[in-house]
Design an enzyme around this catalytic site. Structure first.
Site, PDB file in Angstrom:
ATOM      1  N   ASP A  12       0.832  -1.190  -0.024  1.00 42.27           N
ATOM      2  CA  ASP A  12       0.211  -0.034  -0.024  1.00 42.27           C
ATOM      3  C   ASP A  12       0.830   1.273  -0.055  1.00 42.27           C
ATOM      4  O   ASP A  12       1.665   1.474   1.072  1.00 42.27           O
ATOM      5  CB  ASP A  12      -0.922   0.009   1.249  1.00 42.27           C
TER       6      ASP A  12
ATOM      7  N   THR B  44      -3.189   5.462  -4.270  1.00 40.58           N
ATOM      8  CA  THR B  44      -1.984   6.305  -3.517  1.00 40.58           C
ATOM      9  C   THR B  44      -0.930   6.044  -4.131  1.00 40.58           C
ATOM     10  O   THR B  44       0.127   7.110  -4.648  1.00 40.58           O
ATOM     11  CB  THR B  44      -1.689   5.886  -1.983  1.00 40.58           C
ATOM     12  N   THR B  45      -0.431   4.891  -4.650  1.00 39.55           N
ATOM     13  CA  THR B  45       0.830   4.409  -5.322  1.00 39.55           C
ATOM     14  C   THR B  45       1.052   5.386  -6.848  1.00 39.55           C
ATOM     15  O   THR B  45       1.853   5.807  -7.070  1.00 39.55           O
ATOM     16  CB  THR B  45       0.940   2.986  -5.634  1.00 39.55           C
TER      17      THR B  45
ATOM     18  N   ASP C 282      -9.139  -0.149   1.636  1.00 37.09           N
ATOM     19  CA  ASP C 282      -9.122   0.365   0.307  1.00 37.09           C
ATOM     20  C   ASP C 282     -10.490  -0.094  -0.320  1.00 37.09           C
ATOM     21  O   ASP C 282     -11.078   0.565  -1.170  1.00 37.09           O
ATOM     22  CB  ASP C 282      -7.946  -0.297  -0.422  1.00 37.09           C
TER      23      ASP C 282
HETATM   24  N1  LIG Z   1      -6.192  -7.542 -13.016  1.00 38.06           N
HETATM   25  C1  LIG Z   1      -5.640  -6.279 -13.442  1.00 38.06           C
HETATM   26  N2  LIG Z   1      -5.182  -6.320 -14.566  1.00 38.06           N
HETATM   27  C2  LIG Z   1      -4.497  -5.167 -14.967  1.00 38.06           C
HETATM   28  N3  LIG Z   1      -4.309  -4.216 -14.141  1.00 38.06           N
HETATM   29  C3  LIG Z   1      -4.952  -4.218 -12.949  1.00 38.06           C
HETATM   30  C4  LIG Z   1      -5.589  -5.310 -12.499  1.00 38.06           C
HETATM   31  N4  LIG Z   1      -6.109  -4.994 -11.271  1.00 38.06           N
HETATM   32  C5  LIG Z   1      -5.590  -3.760 -11.025  1.00 38.06           C
HETATM   33  N5  LIG Z   1      -5.091  -3.237 -11.853  1.00 38.06           N
HETATM   34  C6  LIG Z   1      -4.307  -1.818 -12.068  1.00 38.06           C
HETATM   35  O1  LIG Z   1      -3.468  -1.625 -10.915  1.00 38.06           O
HETATM   36  C7  LIG Z   1      -3.253  -0.476 -10.422  1.00 38.06           C
HETATM   37  C8  LIG Z   1      -3.326  -0.176  -9.185  1.00 38.06           C
HETATM   38  O2  LIG Z   1      -2.429  -0.888  -8.435  1.00 38.06           O
HETATM   39  P1  LIG Z   1      -2.228  -0.478  -6.876  1.00 38.06           P
HETATM   40  O3  LIG Z   1      -3.379  -0.869  -6.290  1.00 38.06           O
HETATM   41  O4  LIG Z   1      -1.089  -1.450  -6.544  1.00 38.06           O
HETATM   42  O5  LIG Z   1      -1.983   0.898  -6.646  1.00 38.06           O
HETATM   43  P2  LIG Z   1      -2.735   2.139  -6.423  1.00 38.06           P
HETATM   44  O6  LIG Z   1      -4.153   1.783  -6.286  1.00 38.06           O
HETATM   45  O7  LIG Z   1      -2.328   3.156  -7.189  1.00 38.06           O
HETATM   46  O8  LIG Z   1      -2.445   2.365  -4.833  1.00 38.06           O
HETATM   47  P3  LIG Z   1      -2.597   1.837  -3.386  1.00 38.06           P
HETATM   48  O9  LIG Z   1      -3.574   0.608  -3.541  1.00 38.06           O
HETATM   49  O10 LIG Z   1      -1.269   1.415  -2.848  1.00 38.06           O
HETATM   50  O11 LIG Z   1      -3.236   3.065  -2.833  1.00 38.06           O
HETATM   51  C9  LIG Z   1      -4.463   0.304 -11.406  1.00 38.06           C
HETATM   52  O12 LIG Z   1      -3.946   0.958 -12.455  1.00 38.06           O
HETATM   53  C10 LIG Z   1      -5.392  -0.807 -11.752  1.00 38.06           C
HETATM   54  O13 LIG Z   1      -6.332  -0.631 -12.941  1.00 38.06           O
HETATM   55 MG   LIG Z   2      -5.011  -0.054  -5.150  1.00 36.60          MG
END
Ligand SMILES: Nc1ncnc2c1ncn2[C@@H]1O[C@H](COP(=O)(O)OP(=O)(O)OP(=O)(O)O)[C@@H](O)[C@H]1O
Ligand SMILES: [Mg+2]
Length: 553
Positions: free
Chosen positions: A70, A103-104, A399
């Protein structure tokens, strides 16, 4: 060292402005340092993005270990020093406060915006032009996201579940995302209130408790409240139906005086009388609770052993030292009033629940309060193999709850996997054409920075980002709006068909928070840092010379 800020022309005496030990950097140097620091933060967090992203193991100064992917948690734990790096931490925090996910992404985009800005500064484009260009691009990007967003019914459980599952796909708990998503959706729908034709959700209405043990599959939603406490006395009932609950914020103890008093006792009778009096006071307190008609007592403070005994005799189930936040939730859920002076307690202050019961969960006991007066109150009890797993599960559930809330409050979704970012970048490039010279460069840079999300998703999935991005751009040129990266198959696919959905609110906030942070950092051309407080001289006899006393400032 005294800092020489200016020298008067008429004399050679320097005019001293800053305190000893202050540091100052300005112009290009200051900009370069700030950008560098922000980029390093983004670089550090990048590998955690997406379902194929890696986790980080963080060890704090006390040796406590956190394992997480996260973004906000990683940045919270790493205690950065540099002021610009701290601003990046703020980006993640804003993102988390506003929408709870992304957030990332926001930090990665902010880092890339700054990186691209630096290239432009090197080409002699002035920072203010870049800032203007970025702001225009951000406004346009928000419009584009709004245009491509897919409206949904805010109570469409299937859509909400998909959104919750996407948010958990990138977490340690992804194996159990389906079950956890179901729980998150049920919980949020349970507390949602309809105001006019819109829904409002206050996530404080959902209580999240965790207890290591069993496995993630044992995570449950409870219609009521869970207290991580046990019933104080073994003689008390462990299960009370039709509970009438007294909520107390005062101790059931004989108060200790704040001053030292001395009582001379000269005979065993006097001693007995003294003890008897104490007992009577406690008994009187318990009588008051019983007289109000309570059969359950939840106390925020302590309960004396003797009072416990009397409560048990009256058949009252009691819990002591409940958290303040739990007391507030209990008050809301059961309709009871929190009483500060026991003399004020009467039957009208009691709360109601169908059932109060102590159950054994793992090695501990917990008290469940179910069927509350306010049917909206819910709790989620997270279980999992180890403490680290339940901790990360709690963050992931957070989340999931947030994204479901986001969609219920703003019922529009986007397909993820980098698809919206590529679409935004494509349209921004078209928009850039309509702008004059240098601003055009800034908007183009913004478009590229937004693409850092699919680039990073591809990198983390072990794909060649250049190939993937060119495939994606080509697909979007052909009008395939939802072409994104299927990170599991390692190819470009229609994300809508794969059911990878995200709230539009999250993507919009990524643009907003990243742009704000980047423009703020770009606007700085002077960093003046006060000198650190001087360390105290080492006492004679080396450190610890004063018997290990901490230094006094
Ligand atoms: N099955 C999937 N295939 C492709 N991309 C995906 C899939 N599931 C999620 N994603 C992508 O992953 C990204 C989110 O990644 P992640 O949750 O690690 O980071 P974040 O949401 O930016 O930050 P955080 O969750 O740490 O607050 C998004 O761009 C989302 O569209
Ligand atoms: Mg996320």
């Amino acid at each position: 060292m005294w800092l020489r800020m200016a020298e008067s022309k008429s004399s050679t005496i320097p005019v001293l402005i800053l305190k000893e030990g202050s540091r100052r950097s300005r112009g290009r140097e200051a900009q370069h340092n700030n950008i560098m620091a922000a980029k390093i933060v983004a670089e550090a967090i990048k590998s955690a993005l997406g379902p194929k992203g890696m986790d980080k193991m963080l060890v704090d100064s006390l040796g406590d270990v956190t394992i997480t992917s996260d973004g906000k948690t990683i940045l919270d734990e790493i205690e950065v020093e540099h002021p610009a790096a701290k601003m990046m931490v703020e980006v993640a925090k804003t993102q988390d406060d506003e929408v709870g996910d992304g957030t990332t992404s926001s930090v990665v985009v902010a880092g890339e915006l700054l990186s691209k800005a630096e290239e432009l500064i090197d080409k002699n484009v002035h920072p203010t032009i870049i800032i203007d260009g970025y702001r225009k691009a951000a406004d346009r990007a928000l419009e584009i996201l709004e245009n491509i967003a897919i409206p949904v019914n805010p109570t469409d459980k299937e859509a909400l579940k998909k959104v919750a599952m996407t948010s958990m796909a990138s977490k340690l708990v992804s194996e159990n995302k389906e079950q956890l998503a179901e729980i998150a959706v049920d919980a949020v729908l349970h507390v949602a209130r309809k105001i006019g034709d819109q829904y409002r959700v206050d996530l404080d209405d959902i209580m999240v408790e965790k207890k290591p043990g069993e496995s993630l599959t044992e995570t449950r939603m409870i219609k009521g409240i869970v207290l991580d406490k046990e019933v104080v006395h073994s003689g008390m009932p462990k299960r009370v139906e039709n509970a009438r609950i007294a909520l107390l914020n005062c101790p059931l103890e004989v108060e200790k005086t704040e001053f030292d008093a001395k009582i001379n006792i000269e005979s065993p009778e006097e001693m007995n009388a003294f003890l008897k009096e104490e007992e009577n006071i406690l008994k009187g307190m318990v009588e008051k609770v019983a007289a109000a008609g309570a059969n359950v007592l939840i106390c925020q403070k302590g309960i004396d052993d003797m009072a416990q005994h009397f409560l048990a005799r009256k058949g009252i189930l009691a819990v002591r030292r409940a958290k303040k936040s739990d007391m507030e939730k209990l008050s809301k859920a059961t309709g009871g009033r929190i009483i500060t002076n026991i003399d004020d307690l009467d039957s009208g202050d009691l709360g109601y629940a169908e059932l109060v019961e102590e159950r054994k969960i793992g090695d501990d006991k917990m008290v469940f309060i179910e069927g509350c007066k306010d049917p909206r109150s819910v709790a989620i009890l997270i279980r999992g193999g180890t403490e680290r797993i339940v901790d990360e599960a709690e963050r992931s559930v957070h989340d999931a709850l947030c994204v479901v809330r986001d969609v219920i409050q703003e019922p529009k979704i986007l397909a993820g996997g980098g698809a919206p970012e590529i679409e935004v970048a494509k349209e921004l490039r078209e928009y850039a054409e309509s702008l004059p010279g240098r601003e055009q460069l800034a908007v183009q840079a913004f478009a590229e920075a937004v693409e850092s999300v699919p680039v990073t998703l591809a990198e983390n999935a072990g794909l060649d980002p250049i190939d993937v991005i060119s495939d994606l751009r080509a697909a979007h040129e052909k009008g395939e709006k939802w072409a994104g990266i299927d990170v599991f198959e390692g190819k470009v696919s229609d994300m809508k068909k794969l059911g990878v959905y995200e709230p539009v609110a999250v993507k919009k906030q990524v643009i907003k928070s990243a742009t704000e942070a980047a423009t703020m950092i770009l606007k700085i051309d002077d960093v003046i840092a006060a000198g650190k407080m001087k360390a105290p001289p080492t006492p004679p006899g080396g450190p610890g010379g004063y018997g290990g006393m901490p230094p006094q400032y």
